[in-house]
Design an enzyme around this catalytic site. Structure first.
Site, PDB file in Angstrom:
ATOM      1  N   ARG A  59     -10.482  -0.476  15.020  1.00  0.00           N
ATOM      2  CA  ARG A  59     -10.174   0.402  13.904  1.00  0.00           C
ATOM      3  C   ARG A  59     -11.013   0.007  12.698  1.00  0.00           C
ATOM      4  O   ARG A  59     -11.863   0.754  12.252  1.00  0.00           O
ATOM      5  CB  ARG A  59      -8.670   0.356  13.587  1.00  0.00           C
ATOM      6  CG  ARG A  59      -8.218   1.447  12.639  1.00  0.00           C
ATOM      7  CD  ARG A  59      -6.714   1.436  12.431  1.00  0.00           C
ATOM      8  NE  ARG A  59      -6.246   0.233  11.764  1.00  0.00           N
ATOM      9  CZ  ARG A  59      -5.008   0.081  11.292  1.00  0.00           C
ATOM     10  NH1 ARG A  59      -4.116   1.048  11.429  1.00  0.00           N
ATOM     11  NH2 ARG A  59      -4.653  -1.037  10.693  1.00  0.00           N
ATOM     12  N   MET A  83      12.715  24.184   4.111  1.00  0.00           N
ATOM     13  CA  MET A  83      11.966  23.504   3.059  1.00  0.00           C
ATOM     14  C   MET A  83      12.857  22.705   2.117  1.00  0.00           C
ATOM     15  O   MET A  83      12.531  21.567   1.752  1.00  0.00           O
ATOM     16  CB  MET A  83      11.140  24.514   2.260  1.00  0.00           C
ATOM     17  CG  MET A  83      10.253  23.874   1.200  1.00  0.00           C
ATOM     18  SD  MET A  83       9.295  25.064   0.241  1.00  0.00           S
ATOM     19  CE  MET A  83       8.178  25.683   1.495  1.00  0.00           C
ATOM     20  N   TYR A 142      17.195  29.588  10.232  1.00  0.00           N
ATOM     21  CA  TYR A 142      16.064  30.331  10.766  1.00  0.00           C
ATOM     22  C   TYR A 142      16.039  30.313  12.299  1.00  0.00           C
ATOM     23  O   TYR A 142      16.314  29.282  12.926  1.00  0.00           O
ATOM     24  CB  TYR A 142      14.749  29.727  10.253  1.00  0.00           C
ATOM     25  CG  TYR A 142      14.472  29.989   8.796  1.00  0.00           C
ATOM     26  CD1 TYR A 142      14.296  31.289   8.323  1.00  0.00           C
ATOM     27  CD2 TYR A 142      14.363  28.936   7.899  1.00  0.00           C
ATOM     28  CE1 TYR A 142      14.028  31.528   6.987  1.00  0.00           C
ATOM     29  CE2 TYR A 142      14.091  29.157   6.559  1.00  0.00           C
ATOM     30  CZ  TYR A 142      13.919  30.463   6.108  1.00  0.00           C
ATOM     31  OH  TYR A 142      13.658  30.688   4.781  1.00  0.00           O
ATOM     32  N   LYS A 194       0.840  -1.206   0.000  1.00  0.00           N
ATOM     33  CA  LYS A 194       0.000   0.000   0.000  1.00  0.00           C
ATOM     34  C   LYS A 194       0.872   1.252   0.000  1.00  0.00           C
ATOM     35  O   LYS A 194       2.083   1.183   0.196  1.00  0.00           O
ATOM     36  CB  LYS A 194      -0.919  -0.006   1.221  1.00  0.00           C
ATOM     37  CG  LYS A 194      -0.196  -0.007   2.559  1.00  0.00           C
ATOM     38  CD  LYS A 194      -1.160  -0.150   3.717  1.00  0.00           C
ATOM     39  CE  LYS A 194      -0.399  -0.164   5.038  1.00  0.00           C
ATOM     40  NZ  LYS A 194      -1.312  -0.265   6.201  1.00  0.00           N
TER      41      LYS A 194
END
Length: 344
Positions: free
Chosen positions: A128, A290, A242, A33
């Protein structure tokens, strides 16, 4: 080249399937999957079929149809989400086996695709997916009168061998499948490692095929090499990245490499992660951005052209640990813009 390079070893995936298959006396499927856990069904599917897999599990009908186009007729493809509204044409055209999860799904299956094969998933305690024991008891005769291919359940804590939930779910599953004549399945990768009591007629390894825990003996499957864009000298007191989260305490050499959270390198791993160069570990410093990571390469006596995040020295689970997550998330997040090479 500027983009990072992801190498996927198909022979290692095949070897891992064969190793898990040897641990059982039953059939072994392959869970493929999420585009083969992010590694590509077009390459991984045929490699597993060539290794001997004849049954494949995917999450959704659309995934199953895509896998059928890759594998062609023959292998059995089972759909874990079952029969959802609108699935009938694809289920029929691609010859897929929905794993029915509820009374409603069984009614839809019988009405929309009479005579079409299906399986049933039971809830043995995970809460689930799957039929509750009372639902299964009420519908079992109807299901067994159809083309019932498999009855399965799923373990919640198989990666913790001593967890009492494993024995509780095993007992619950055994009780629900007494005198069921269809093949039975309970174990994924962790369940295989719990031992033969959990194997039944079919096991369905997933993450272990791709080099992930809890299969500690898995052959490494993925290597991720990050090209160095620039190396600079940073003086004591200067900051990197950053938010000024890294402050140099000594003269430091910083390599900026081309990969970031847009490539699936989770932002949370910044500050604790390492990369490697010829096996030597080097710390990631500052925030993951990013498109870039910054690495302290002061310990090296040369300027590297690339640094490695995943490979022989750091597994997907090692990298997952940097971010407080699991290897599954790292694998399935590996970015689409990597240059990919398949070997084996």
């Amino acid at each position: 080249m500027t983009t990072a390079h992801l190498t996927i070893d198909l022979s290692a995936i095949a070897s891992n399937w064969q190793a898990l298959n040897r641990l059982t006396d039953c059939a072994t499927a392959a869970v493929i999957k999420a585009d083969a856990y992010g590694l590509g069904i077009e390459q991984v599917g045929p490699a597993l079929a060539a290794a001997g897999a004849r049954q494949f599990f995917v999450a959704a009908t659309e995934e199953g149809a895509a896998l059928r186009r890759v594998l062609g007729p023959g292998p059995e493809i089972l759909i874990l989400s079952g029969h959802m509204p609108g699935d009938a044409p694809l289920l029929q055209q691609a010859d897929l086996v929905p794993m029915i999860n509820s009374v409603d799904q069984l009614l839809v299956q019988v009405e929309a695709l009479p005579g079409h094969h299906f399986g049933v998933q039971l809830d043995s305690g995970m809460n689930r997916l799957g039929m509750e024991p009372a639902e299964w008891a009420a519908l079992r005769d109807i299901a067994e009168a159809q083309d019932l291919r498999l009855v399965m359940s799923h373990l919640a804590c198989a990666d913790e061998p001593d967890h009492p939930m494993n024995a509780a779910q095993l007992a619950s599953f055994k009780e629900m499948v007494q005198e069921v004549h269809a093949p039975l399945s309970l174990a994924a990768t962790g369940g295989i490692l719990l031992g033969r009591d959990y194997h039944f007629d079919l096991t369905r390894p997933g993450v272990g095929l791709y080099g992930g825990l809890p299969f500690v003996d898995a052959a490494p499957v993925v290597t991720l090499d990050l090209p160095v864009i620039q190396i600079r000298d940073v003086e004591p007191g200067e900051t990197v990245g950053y938010g000024n989260t890294f402050v140099a305490q000594r003269p430091t050499r910083i390599a900026t490499v081309a990969a970031g959270y847009a490539d699936g390198l989770i932002r949370a791993m910044g500050g604790s992660a390492t990369v490697t160069c010829d096996g030597q570990k080097l710390p990631v410093v500052g925030r993951v951005s990013m498109d870039m990571l910054t690495i302290d390469v002061t310990a090296l006596d040369h300027a590297p052209a690339q640094l490695q995040l995943l490979g022989q020295h750091q597994s997907v689970d090692t990298v997952a640990g940097f971010a407080g997550t699991i290897g599954y998330e790292i694998l399935t997040s590996l970015g689409a813009r990597y240059n990919r090479t398949y070997i084996g």
